[in-house]
Design a protein around this motif. Structure first.
Motif, PDB file in Angstrom:
ATOM      1  N   VAL A 132       0.850  -1.194   0.000  1.00 51.78           N
ATOM      2  CA  VAL A 132       0.000   0.000   0.000  1.00 51.78           C
ATOM      3  C   VAL A 132       0.879   1.235   0.000  1.00 51.78           C
ATOM      4  O   VAL A 132       2.075   1.168   0.340  1.00 51.78           O
ATOM      5  CB  VAL A 132      -0.944   0.027   1.234  1.00 51.78           C
ATOM      6  N   TYR A 186      -9.050  -0.014   6.492  1.00 51.87           N
ATOM      7  CA  TYR A 186      -9.219   0.766   5.272  1.00 51.87           C
ATOM      8  C   TYR A 186     -10.703   1.017   5.052  1.00 51.87           C
ATOM      9  O   TYR A 186     -11.544   0.181   5.344  1.00 51.87           O
ATOM     10  CB  TYR A 186      -8.641   0.022   4.058  1.00 51.87           C
ATOM     11  N   ARG A 222      -4.918   2.520  -0.304  1.00 55.66           N
ATOM     12  CA  ARG A 222      -4.950   1.274  -1.057  1.00 55.66           C
ATOM     13  C   ARG A 222      -5.494   1.534  -2.470  1.00 55.66           C
ATOM     14  O   ARG A 222      -5.284   0.748  -3.383  1.00 55.66           O
ATOM     15  CB  ARG A 222      -5.879   0.314  -0.320  1.00 55.66           C
TER      16      ARG A 222
END
Lengths: 579, 579
Positions: free
Chosen positions: B231, B308, B352
């Motif tokens: 990421v 996330y 991401r």
């Protein structure tokens, strides 16, 4: 006089707006406008007259006639209506002018040009029909609603007043004519009401007493053994002519016994009519209904009867119906314009009464009530002998009954019972309640709306039609019986129960007739899933007038008066609000 | 082109008149008129142009501009409206012309001046609102009605799209804003439908792959141990700016994990707008909803979350809502006019996903469905946290439920279940049926009309309000669940039963909403005895559009299509007949 954004309203104008909450705001606006428009509104309304004296200021204004206040020319303009078609309009600056002939047809409003103070004025009417706010609470022995304003027999669809029956014959639904119980009851209620509101009649006697001087009449006076009184006799060998020359008395009352083919005739003259002619009306012993030959009108009194029989003939009506003009072509024959110049009898018979009267409402009322007595069925109904087709789904075969007929008959019969004390009228009114307890499908006049609310059907169709005005008339009849019947355990209590249940239904279902800009005539759209059947303005105004009366019968039900008020507003174009 | 008594209709005009039986008569009249009006209608429609070359014939016609075809002058005329007030009109011969500004207000019709072929034309519209006849039968997995034409987030009453929730916040009924389940479901259904009708999105990736070339971005690539993938990391010491310079892609999709007070920002430029300015939108870790300072807009993504989280931001909408213009003053900001010139991140966190997209309907649909999953009560409802007052008699205390909300939620949840196979959406839709079996008085959404017909209430007031459009939306939701649930003994069968009962009610009660010239929004006049609540045209057209869809769901019920056809005619001023 104050000014509104669109112009001027006189102080007597009604100013009934739905948005009452806007009143304060409106007042401020009005004050501002009244200042700026004072010159326009304070003096003569409307544009300057082209016929006014041509002083310089008038001339200057005349030269601006084809310009609006901003000096814009009026030009032609095509107006596209809903992308369906075009019409020709006018344009002045940014303002567009639409021809009223289009507005009239598109929105079904009404308008008429006239003059006021030498200026043309256009009167825009959203509706037609007259409101009759009741002057006093409804009384079962009082005049029936505003029926004193009715003149049933002069309606176009009344063919004539039957000689033998003394009641109207209708051409509605069958041009050859038949007896329609609702029309007959309304004829009776109208005369009952006029008997209360008009001055009492005065008479001109045409039958000299045995000992009095006869004005040319040459009756033989004979003793009638059954009556045990003297009566005037005439015979084929002894026809009688009586000079009269009277005006203002158009009711001929004759009590007649016939021995051989008697005829009573009257020579009439009408003043100030397009016809301007003399008419002779012949009352003949015949089953003929009514006929005319030139200016001779023939009315049949029936071919035979026993004993003396009273006939009440409105000479104006007989002449009018006999000469056959209808609608616009109808001769304008009124009692005021009528002069009876001569009367005569021929054939053979005896007269117990022969006179002219200024009116005969009481007698005509009783003749209508007597028709009801003679024609009530064993089931308590008066049936209508013609098919009635509301639409393809709602058809009544001949000999149907009607809750409205039952109710209007009750209203008449109870009034005549109160006036005469004759129990036959009360008994008939009591029997008239029976069809209210029988479903439409079984020959009665009752239906249930959504299995919950009872409804009395003017037209007891299956599926139900639920005509509003007929239902309310039926309630009034039940009310009259309830309030009249002296026996609490008799028909009165039952009528009260039927009335009370009907009022409950009306309270629940009245809103279903409210379109927010008018009313519905019936509920066929609910029961048949067809288009709603909007009430034309004369039915709408009937709804309002009925509610105004109901509000006096049920002073605790504010719904009737608030609904009547809203529905009355619709007549001036004031709609219910939208969201 | 043919001629009507009021002018000309092009062949494509609809010519839909109620009195179809008059067609033959009309044809004859039209033939006669088409002959006599040929000269007027065969050529250019409308009056001669005053700007046309001034040949002698044009001059002559110009000089007649202020005269009608019969040579009458146009003069001023006072018009008395229902004896209530006066307006200024025009008169030409016997024809009266009414100013449209009066007609517009009196009848609530619409009109607009425009030009065609250099000639002024006035377009008269009886109503507004757009019909969407369905192109194919309704499908529970198809687009929802015509919602693909909706853009819920751009509506005035949408304050913004919530950062943490990803769904609209409404200002309706509470200016500070709240989550209104119906608006959220419609937001989801709109994006679901647009996902089916619009071209698939294309993307502009802003996060270079670890091995790809970075256009100036200086992220650190790190291994996320939980995800087990690489990421992009940024930190307070390492803010990143990415030059972009792209237009036509207004959706920013970012999947973000925050370690310390991260901000993502975008610099935007709008072409051809009244503003013409640059805007910077800042997405900040804050509970702030939305705010602006000069040309900086701040949108809060929430103050904390773990792991996330995907955010889908419509940059146009965020700029529009942030800059706060509403109605006429709203800046005209569209995706087509948007250019994203720069993006950046600051603070600390990991990304991401970071990309611009031409659209993100699928993701936005799921965000709405996920909001429904998170906010459904144990009773299966989504409650509305503000008081709702229909009138003084019909008031809902905060936290009321709505059958329309339940239904629209079902329509969305079943579609997302079909698209994803995720049982959570189906289970939520099943639970949503529970309030349909509970009366309004007990916190449910069910009422009974006259003890006979079940009705699902958009506003479950006591007394009942019976809003029509909300009821039909609730039926569609029940239908979707019925047709979607794979378990015949599960919620589907129950939904089918509720739907079928509702359709029966609708067939019985639909006529009650028909005024003969429009429709009613609800039945408050029946349940509350107040004035009817007329539906304004956008609700009326919703009724018609809904019936057109229902007609495809119930092809055997001709009532739905015949009613829709009649109601559509009302929009062009064609009323039901009166008696």
């Amino acid at each position: 006089m104050v000014c509104l954004p669109f112009g001027c309203a006189s102080t007597k104008s009604r100013m009934r707006w739905w948005a009452r909450s806007a009143a304060l705001f409106a007042t401020i606006i009005l004050l501002l406008f009244s200042l700026s428009f004072w010159n326009r509104c304070g003096g003569e309304p409307g544009p300057p007259s082209t016929a006014a004296p041509a002083d310089s200021s008038t001339k200057r204004r005349q030269s601006q006639l084809n310009r609006d206040t901003e000096g814009n020319d009026l030009t032609d303009l095509r107006c596209d209506i809903n992308e369906e078609y075009s019409i020709d309009c006018k344009k002045s600056g940014k303002e567009v002018y639409i021809p009223f002939k289009f507005i009239k047809k598109y929105f079904e409003v009404y308008g008429q040009l006239s003059e006021q103070h030498g200026q043309p004025v256009f009167h825009w009417s959203h509706s037609y029909g007259q409101l009759f706010p009741p002057e006093e609470p409804y009384r079962p022995d009082g005049q029936f609603m505003y029926f004193a304003t009715y003149n049933v027999e002069k309606r176009d669809r009344v063919k004539c007043i039957s000689g033998p029956e003394g009641v109207p014959v209708t051409t509605q639904w069958r041009p050859s004519g038949f007896f329609y119980v609702i029309q007959i009851a309304q004829f009776g209620l109208s005369h009952y009401s006029r008997n209360l509101t008009e001055p009492p009649p005065n008479y001109y006697e045409l039958l000299p007493s045995r000992n009095g001087a006869s004005s040319g009449a040459t009756f033989s006076w004979v003793r009638d053994s059954e009556l045990n009184e003297d009566v005037a006799e005439f015979s084929p060998a002894n026809p009688v002519t009586i000079p009269v020359d009277r005006s203002g008395k158009s009711l001929l009352m004759l009590e007649l016994q016939v021995s051989s083919n008697a005829t009573v005739w009257a020579d009439l003259q009408f003043r100030d009519t397009a016809l301007g002619r003399s008419v002779r009306v012949h009352y003949v012993c015949s089953d003929l209904m009514i006929a005319a030959q030139g200016s001779d009108v023939f009315v049949g009194l029936g071919s035979s009867w026993s004993g003396y029989k009273l006939f009440i003939r409105d000479l104006t009506v007989d002449a009018l119906k006999g000469l056959g003009g209808r609608g616009r072509n109808a001769p304008k024959l009124t009692a005021q314009r009528l002069r009876v110049v001569r009367l005569g009898v021929s054939g053979g018979g005896r007269l117990r009464q022969l006179r002219l009267a200024s009116s005969a409402h009481a007698g005509q009322t009783v003749q209508a009530a007597d028709w009801l007595l003679r024609h009530q069925t064993a089931a308590g109904a008066w049936t209508v002998p013609v098919e009635r087709r509301l639409n393809n789904h709602m058809v009544l075969a001949p000999d149907w009954s009607s809750a409205m007929a039952q109710g209007q008959a009750m209203s008449l019969l109870t009034r005549v019972y109160r006036a005469t004390g004759d129990r036959r009228y009360l008994d008939a009114a009591r029997r008239a309640a029976a069809p209210f307890n029988k479903d439409s499908a079984d020959g009665g006049v009752r239906t249930m709306f959504q299995d919950k609310y009872v409804w009395y059907e003017e037209y007891p169709t299956v599926p139900a039609s639920m005509v509003l005005n007929g239902f309310i008339y039926s309630l009034m009849g039940l009310y009259d019986l309830w309030r009249t019947d002296p026996d609490p355990a008799g028909g009165g209590a039952e009528a009260g129960r039927l009335y009370t249940a009907g009022v409950s239904s009306l309270r629940a279902l009245l809103p279903l007739y409210d379109t927010g800009s008018g009313t519905l005539y019936d509920l066929r759209h609910v029961t048949c899933h067809v288009a709603p059947n909007l009430a034309r303005w004369d039915y709408h105004v009937t709804h309002v007038n009925q509610l105004l009366v109901l509000a006096t019968m049920e002073p605790n039900v504010t719904q009737f008066s608030t609904t009547a008020d809203r529905w009355a507003e619709y007549m001036s174009g004031h709609r219910a609000p939208h969201n």
